[in-house]
Write a protein that holds these residues in place. Structure first.
Motif, PDB file in Angstrom:
ATOM      1  N   GLN A 259     -44.055 -47.908 -50.463  1.00  0.00           N
ATOM      2  CA  GLN A 259     -44.701 -47.995 -52.033  1.00  0.00           C
ATOM      3  C   GLN A 259     -43.609 -47.712 -52.568  1.00  0.00           C
ATOM      4  N   LEU A 260     -43.642 -48.721 -53.689  1.00  0.00           N
ATOM      5  CA  LEU A 260     -42.580 -48.611 -54.836  1.00  0.00           C
ATOM      6  C   LEU A 260     -43.295 -48.561 -56.376  1.00  0.00           C
ATOM      7  N   PRO A 261     -43.885 -47.447 -56.829  1.00  0.00           N
ATOM      8  CA  PRO A 261     -44.244 -47.363 -57.980  1.00  0.00           C
ATOM      9  C   PRO A 261     -43.163 -47.394 -59.163  1.00  0.00           C
ATOM     10  N   ALA A 262     -43.306 -48.428 -59.776  1.00  0.00           N
ATOM     11  CA  ALA A 262     -42.220 -48.617 -61.026  1.00  0.00           C
ATOM     12  C   ALA A 262     -40.989 -49.009 -60.366  1.00  0.00           C
ATOM     13  N   GLY A 263     -41.103 -49.554 -58.992  1.00  0.00           N
ATOM     14  CA  GLY A 263     -39.627 -50.177 -58.567  1.00  0.00           C
ATOM     15  C   GLY A 263     -38.976 -48.990 -57.773  1.00  0.00           C
ATOM     16  N   ILE A 264     -39.598 -47.982 -57.706  1.00  0.00           N
ATOM     17  CA  ILE A 264     -38.833 -46.761 -57.239  1.00  0.00           C
ATOM     18  C   ILE A 264     -39.536 -46.217 -55.809  1.00  0.00           C
ATOM     19  N   PHE A 265     -38.661 -45.958 -54.751  1.00  0.00           N
ATOM     20  CA  PHE A 265     -39.163 -45.778 -53.332  1.00  0.00           C
ATOM     21  C   PHE A 265     -40.053 -44.276 -53.520  1.00  0.00           C
ATOM     22  N   LEU A 266     -41.199 -44.530 -53.216  1.00  0.00           N
ATOM     23  CA  LEU A 266     -42.175 -43.202 -52.679  1.00  0.00           C
ATOM     24  C   LEU A 266     -42.147 -42.698 -51.555  1.00  0.00           C
ATOM     25  N   ALA A 267     -42.616 -43.471 -50.738  1.00  0.00           N
ATOM     26  CA  ALA A 267     -42.727 -43.160 -49.418  1.00  0.00           C
ATOM     27  C   ALA A 267     -43.180 -44.256 -48.424  1.00  0.00           C
ATOM     28  N   SER A 268     -43.092 -44.237 -47.000  1.00  0.00           N
ATOM     29  CA  SER A 268     -43.535 -45.104 -46.256  1.00  0.00           C
ATOM     30  C   SER A 268     -45.023 -45.247 -46.196  1.00  0.00           C
ATOM     31  N   ASP A 269     -45.911 -46.180 -46.369  1.00  0.00           N
ATOM     32  CA  ASP A 269     -47.400 -46.195 -46.198  1.00  0.00           C
ATOM     33  C   ASP A 269     -47.685 -46.658 -44.858  1.00  0.00           C
ATOM     34  N   GLY A 270     -46.771 -46.618 -43.763  1.00  0.00           N
ATOM     35  CA  GLY A 270     -47.429 -47.001 -42.436  1.00  0.00           C
ATOM     36  C   GLY A 270     -47.005 -48.394 -42.141  1.00  0.00           C
ATOM     37  N   CYS A 271     -47.196 -48.641 -40.808  1.00  0.00           N
ATOM     38  CA  CYS A 271     -46.726 -49.850 -39.877  1.00  0.00           C
ATOM     39  C   CYS A 271     -48.238 -50.385 -39.228  1.00  0.00           C
TER      40      CYS A 271
END
Length: 248
Positions: free
Chosen positions: A62-74
């Motif tokens: 997840q990249l809100p505003a183009g900034i890495f937030l966290a992995s959202d799974g695979c």
């Protein structure tokens, strides 16, 4: 007695040439023709069909505003594939070289629950089609060909996010994406112009960022998807060219 012996000798002398003349002449035997060993020639254009199974491994960030937030799974998107290929091969000694274009319909679908918002959202990816544009190098043992291949790959993707409690779609994106591929296979010529084989391909698809758009047209989220694809297909080809060369 003397006359009898003289008569017998004369009779034998007379009969000997006649007996020799009665012997059958020795028949003439033609030498057997040389043994011809047919050699399969892989040179020529070919067209064919393929079908099998595929699996696309996808991981979302997840990249809100183009900034890495966290992995959202695979998750793995799996399913069937079917399509066709066209190409050309030329043979030099035991080595075979070729170029090929392949296009397949696909139904590779999979999903996982959001790692950031568990129980609230479900992430889904789907590959609807893919294409491969590759060069080949192989080694032929008569009508058996072992080969490796590599080149460019193209996948047609769709990404969706659902609100898990209701199953309502809350964001989606679709895209055609380029990457690379390597593979290997074995092919057998089972008739003068027909071949069949099995092939494995791995697709290295570059990471790519997508904006998931809600049904009302607003931005729902921005994700970065990492994707690799594995394919196993059975192939049948029809070839034009000199199928068999005689070798003495």
């Amino acid at each position: 007695m003397k006359k009898f012996l003289l008569g017998t000798v004369a009779l034998i002398a007379f009969a000997a040439p006649a007996a020799a003349a009665d012997l059958a002449a020795r028949p003439y035997t033609k030498a057997p023709p040389p043994v011809v060993a047919p050699i399969y020639d892989w040179t020529g254009f070919y067209i064919g069909a393929n079908g099998g199974w595929g699996s696309s491994h996808n991981c979302w960030d997840q990249l809100p505003a183009g900034i890495f937030l966290a992995s959202d799974g695979c998750h793995d998107a799996t399913g069937g594939v079917a399509g066709g290929q066209i190409g050309y091969r030329w043979q030099a000694g035991a080595w075979v070289f070729g170029l090929e274009a392949q296009g397949d319909w696909a139904d590779l679908k999979g999903s996982n629950g959001s790692a950031i918002f568990p129980g609230l959202f479900t992430n889904q990816s789907k590959i609807d089609a893919f294409g491969l544009f590759t060069g080949q190098i192989g080694y032929a043992v008569n009508n058996v060909l072992l080969y490796a291949k590599g080149g460019a790959a193209l996948t047609d993707n769709r990404f969706n996010t659902y609100f898990t409690p209701t199953g309502v779609l809350v964001g989606s994106a679709s895209d055609t994406r380029w990457g690379g591929t390597v593979g290997a296979g074995i092919e057998v010529g089972f008739a003068p112009n027909w071949t069949a084989g099995i092939e494995y391909d791995h697709l290295f698809m570059q990471d790519k960022t997508y904006n998931l758009i809600a049904p009302n047209g607003t931005l729902n989220s921005t994700i970065r998807d990492r994707q690799d694809v594995d394919l196993v297909t059975v192939r049948v080809n029809y070839k034009w060219g000199g199928p068999v060369v005689a070798r003495y």
